[in-house]
Design a protein around this motif. Structure first.
Motif, PDB file in Angstrom:
ATOM      1  N   LEU A 143       0.819  -1.202   0.000  1.00 16.49           N
ATOM      2  CA  LEU A 143       0.000   0.000   0.000  1.00 16.49           C
ATOM      3  C   LEU A 143       0.860   1.262   0.000  1.00 16.49           C
ATOM      4  CD1 LEU A 143      -2.900  -0.795   2.472  1.00 16.49           C
ATOM      5  CD2 LEU A 143      -3.171   0.067   0.166  1.00 16.49           C
ATOM      6  N   TYR A 144       2.014   1.218   0.667  1.00  6.24           N
ATOM      7  CA  TYR A 144       2.730   2.454   0.912  1.00  6.24           C
ATOM      8  C   TYR A 144       4.153   2.510   0.368  1.00  6.24           C
ATOM      9  CZ  TYR A 144      -1.135   3.905   3.772  1.00  6.24           C
ATOM     10  OH  TYR A 144      -2.386   4.273   4.188  1.00  6.24           O
ATOM     11  N   GLU A 145       4.703   1.414  -0.076  1.00  6.09           N
ATOM     12  CA  GLU A 145       6.032   1.474  -0.669  1.00  6.09           C
ATOM     13  C   GLU A 145       5.914   1.413  -2.182  1.00  6.09           C
ATOM     14  OE1 GLU A 145       9.394  -0.389   0.976  1.00  6.09           O
ATOM     15  OE2 GLU A 145       8.463  -0.733   2.921  1.00  6.09           O
ATOM     16  N   LYS A 146       6.830   2.101  -2.843  1.00  6.23           N
ATOM     17  CA  LYS A 146       6.725   2.270  -4.295  1.00  6.23           C
ATOM     18  C   LYS A 146       7.430   1.127  -5.023  1.00  6.23           C
ATOM     19  CE  LYS A 146       8.306   6.248  -3.211  1.00  6.23           C
ATOM     20  NZ  LYS A 146       8.909   7.589  -3.218  1.00  6.23           N
ATOM     21  N   THR A 147       6.854  -0.068  -4.952  1.00  2.00           N
ATOM     22  CA  THR A 147       7.399  -1.231  -5.648  1.00  2.00           C
ATOM     23  C   THR A 147       6.289  -1.890  -6.453  1.00  2.00           C
ATOM     24  OG1 THR A 147       6.963  -2.692  -3.767  1.00  2.00           O
ATOM     25  CG2 THR A 147       9.136  -1.667  -3.868  1.00  2.00           C
ATOM     26  N   PRO A 196       3.746  -1.180   9.669  1.00  2.00           N
ATOM     27  CA  PRO A 196       2.447  -1.568  10.241  1.00  2.00           C
ATOM     28  C   PRO A 196       2.142  -0.839  11.543  1.00  2.00           C
ATOM     29  CG  PRO A 196       3.589  -3.502   9.442  1.00  2.00           C
ATOM     30  CD  PRO A 196       4.577  -2.364   9.364  1.00  2.00           C
ATOM     31  N   ASP A 197       3.138  -0.685  12.422  1.00  2.00           N
ATOM     32  CA  ASP A 197       2.918   0.013  13.697  1.00  2.00           C
ATOM     33  C   ASP A 197       2.570   1.479  13.462  1.00  2.00           C
ATOM     34  OD1 ASP A 197       3.472  -2.306  15.051  1.00  2.00           O
ATOM     35  OD2 ASP A 197       5.579  -1.817  15.398  1.00  2.00           O
ATOM     36  N   ILE A 198       3.310   2.124  12.555  1.00  2.00           N
ATOM     37  CA  ILE A 198       3.068   3.541  12.279  1.00  2.00           C
ATOM     38  C   ILE A 198       1.680   3.746  11.688  1.00  2.00           C
ATOM     39  CG2 ILE A 198       3.792   5.494  10.840  1.00  2.00           C
ATOM     40  CD1 ILE A 198       6.674   4.521  11.183  1.00  2.00           C
ATOM     41  N   LEU A 199       1.333   2.940  10.700  1.00  2.00           N
ATOM     42  CA  LEU A 199       0.054   3.120  10.025  1.00  2.00           C
ATOM     43  C   LEU A 199      -1.123   2.741  10.920  1.00  2.00           C
ATOM     44  CD1 LEU A 199       1.105   1.821   6.513  1.00  2.00           C
ATOM     45  CD2 LEU A 199       0.829   4.181   7.261  1.00  2.00           C
ATOM     46  N   LYS A 247       7.270  10.210   4.258  1.00  2.00           N
ATOM     47  CA  LYS A 247       7.186  10.526   2.827  1.00  2.00           C
ATOM     48  C   LYS A 247       8.045   9.567   2.004  1.00  2.00           C
ATOM     49  CE  LYS A 247       6.117  12.780  -0.882  1.00  2.00           C
ATOM     50  NZ  LYS A 247       6.726  14.040  -1.267  1.00  2.00           N
ATOM     51  N   ASP A 248       9.259   9.261   2.456  1.00  2.00           N
ATOM     52  CA  ASP A 248      10.152   8.378   1.700  1.00  2.00           C
ATOM     53  C   ASP A 248       9.592   6.975   1.556  1.00  2.00           C
ATOM     54  OD1 ASP A 248      11.927  10.431   1.379  1.00  2.00           O
ATOM     55  OD2 ASP A 248      13.355   9.731   2.892  1.00  2.00           O
ATOM     56  N   HIS A 249       8.895   6.497   2.599  1.00  2.96           N
ATOM     57  CA  HIS A 249       8.462   5.104   2.601  1.00  2.96           C
ATOM     58  C   HIS A 249       7.032   4.898   2.131  1.00  2.96           C
ATOM     59  CE1 HIS A 249      12.086   4.865   5.067  1.00  2.96           C
ATOM     60  NE2 HIS A 249      12.084   3.570   4.802  1.00  2.96           N
ATOM     61  N   THR A 250       6.283   5.965   2.007  1.00  2.00           N
ATOM     62  CA  THR A 250       4.895   5.818   1.557  1.00  2.00           C
ATOM     63  C   THR A 250       4.601   6.564   0.263  1.00  2.00           C
ATOM     64  OG1 THR A 250       4.008   7.751   2.719  1.00  2.00           O
ATOM     65  CG2 THR A 250       4.168   5.690   3.979  1.00  2.00           C
ATOM     66  N   GLN A 296      -1.375  14.129   3.863  1.00  2.00           N
ATOM     67  CA  GLN A 296      -2.140  13.394   2.843  1.00  2.00           C
ATOM     68  C   GLN A 296      -2.678  12.076   3.392  1.00  2.00           C
ATOM     69  OE1 GLN A 296       1.005  13.284  -0.097  1.00  2.00           O
ATOM     70  NE2 GLN A 296      -0.042  14.797  -1.398  1.00  2.00           N
ATOM     71  N   ILE A 297      -1.869  11.370   4.168  1.00  2.00           N
ATOM     72  CA  ILE A 297      -2.300  10.082   4.723  1.00  2.00           C
ATOM     73  C   ILE A 297      -3.477  10.281   5.680  1.00  2.00           C
ATOM     74  CG2 ILE A 297      -1.641   8.154   6.205  1.00  2.00           C
ATOM     75  CD1 ILE A 297       1.173   8.383   5.026  1.00  2.00           C
ATOM     76  N   ILE A 298      -3.364  11.236   6.594  1.00  2.00           N
ATOM     77  CA  ILE A 298      -4.434  11.479   7.561  1.00  2.00           C
ATOM     78  C   ILE A 298      -5.693  11.955   6.852  1.00  2.00           C
ATOM     79  CG2 ILE A 298      -5.134  12.810   9.586  1.00  2.00           C
ATOM     80  CD1 ILE A 298      -2.988  10.600  10.046  1.00  2.00           C
ATOM     81  N   ARG A 299      -5.525  12.835   5.844  1.00  2.00           N
ATOM     82  CA  ARG A 299      -6.682  13.295   5.088  1.00  2.00           C
ATOM     83  C   ARG A 299      -7.391  12.123   4.411  1.00  2.00           C
ATOM     84  NH1 ARG A 299      -5.159  16.508  -0.016  1.00  2.00           N
ATOM     85  NH2 ARG A 299      -4.704  14.356  -0.616  1.00  2.00           N
ATOM     86  N   ASN A 300      -6.633  11.197   3.819  1.00  2.00           N
ATOM     87  CA  ASN A 300      -7.241  10.044   3.151  1.00  2.00           C
ATOM     88  C   ASN A 300      -7.999   9.159   4.138  1.00  2.00           C
ATOM     89  OD1 ASN A 300      -6.189  10.919   0.753  1.00  2.00           O
ATOM     90  ND2 ASN A 300      -4.470   9.491   0.726  1.00  2.00           N
TER      91      ASN A 300
END
Length: 350
Positions: free
Chosen positions: A175-179, A249-252, A283-286, A292-296
């Motif tokens: 969901l959050y890493e650009k791979t 996972p803990d952060i999100l 920002k680097d990892h998501t 933006q994350i909280i708004r979503n």
């Protein structure tokens, strides 16, 4: 479409008009290649167009990339479930949303990352966004596909995975890493509970009954939990990683639990980082900023409340953490190109 649970097996194995079309097309090309072009000339173009069928010799390409907005606007729900058309031409594609397919009976050829593998009855493959794949079914096997909006997946299901398990790690990463080209393959074999839940989801989706969206969410939550409980040790994980030792996972999960009054400063303090470092880490990892994350998250909660409750707009605004209704209305309209009231009128099933 009314589907009876007791006769679901017979229903799902019966051939639809689209499948009969594809089977005839497949047999014509395989058995009489010398006259296949003439056969194509006799096909009913109106039927092909109305049913949105893919005939390679008539189409240069067929949805090689499927956007989330376009797909789910067509079906007007946050999930979509359907049987994969047997004998339909195989084509590689990718999309912005989540998909999983379940082999209800028989086998299929699943191609991901350019590699082909045979999936058998009971196999379940979870395919995240931006993963190029295709499915080939050229016999009587039955494959069931489920498509899920990424925002729905995030807002509804991710909060379940507070433990350090295979799904929480996989979902937070994809969901959050650009791979790209990540997927999970579960071997559920003859698990009758998993099979029955797939049937229930299918029947509920096509039943179009009152509160169907909420019940489908509940079914899917139950489905993931049962899948983990029964088959966490029966999976193959294909995960491309770009970062190491990050507790995403803990952060999100912390964001999900505290979205009403969370601030960048409070979150950074909770995890023991300075504000600039935590902001850059997120920002680097998501690929998204903290804001933006909280708004979503807040907007996803608002959408669920608009669709499933009679709460006033001002009450919903307060519940999701916006103190100014005008600010909430402006952000909502910028995101969805309609007001909260218009969204409720379009999507409510109350």
């Amino acid at each position: 479409m009314k589907i009876d649970k007791d006769r679901f097996n017979n229903f799902i194995h019966s051939y639809t008009k689209d499948e009969l079309f594809y089977r005839s097309l497949y047999n014509a090309e395989r058995e009489h290649p010398e006259t296949f072009s003439q056969y194509v000339d006799t096909l009913d173009r109106n039927f092909i167009e109305q049913h949105q069928l893919y005939v390679p010799s008539l189409h240069d390409s067929w949805f090689p990339y499927i956007s989330e907005n376009e797909f789910f606007q067509t079906y007007s729900q946050n999930i979509y479930i359907a049987k994969h058309n047997r004998y339909s031409p195989e084509y590689l594609h990718k999309h912005e949303f989540y998909e999983f397919f379940y082999v209800y009976s028989g086998t299929c050829i699943n191609t991901i990352q350019g590699k082909k593998q045979t999936c058998r009855a009971g196999d379940l493959c979870i395919i995240p966004p931006e993963t190029k794949h295709s499915i080939a079914v050229f016999d009587d096997s039955v494959i069931i596909n489920v498509m899920i909006k990424s925002s729905t997946f995030h807002g509804t299901f991710f909060e379940l995975f507070t433990n350090n398990n295979a799904l929480s790690h996989f979902f937070s990463h994809t969901l959050y890493e650009k791979t790209e080209n990540n997927y999970l393959l579960f071997h559920t074999q003859s698990d009758t509970v998993i099979r029955s839940l797939i049937e229930d989801i299918y029947i509920e989706y096509y039943g179009h009954k009152k509160y169907s969206d909420s019940l489908l969410d509940s079914y899917l939550m139950t489905f993931w939990v049962i899948l983990l409980r029964h088959h966490e040790n029966h999976l193959e994980s294909f995960l491309n990683t770009t970062h190491q030792n990050l507790a995403l996972p803990d952060i999100l999960n912390y964001f999900q639990a505290n979205f009403m009054d969370i601030t960048l400063s409070s979150a950074a303090e909770h995890f023991g980082f300075s504000v600039p470092h935590f902001s850059k880490l997120v920002k680097d990892h998501t690929g998204k900023t903290f804001v933006q994350i909280i708004r979503n998250i807040r907007l996803e909660k608002a959408c669920r409340a608009l669709k499933t409750t009679n709460l006033s707009i001002s009450s919903i605004c307060e519940i999701i953490g916006y103190l100014n209704p005008e600010h909430f209305n402006r952000i909502f309209k910028e995101t969805f190109h309609m007001t909260p009231s218009e969204y409720r009128k379009k999507h409510t099933n109350l």
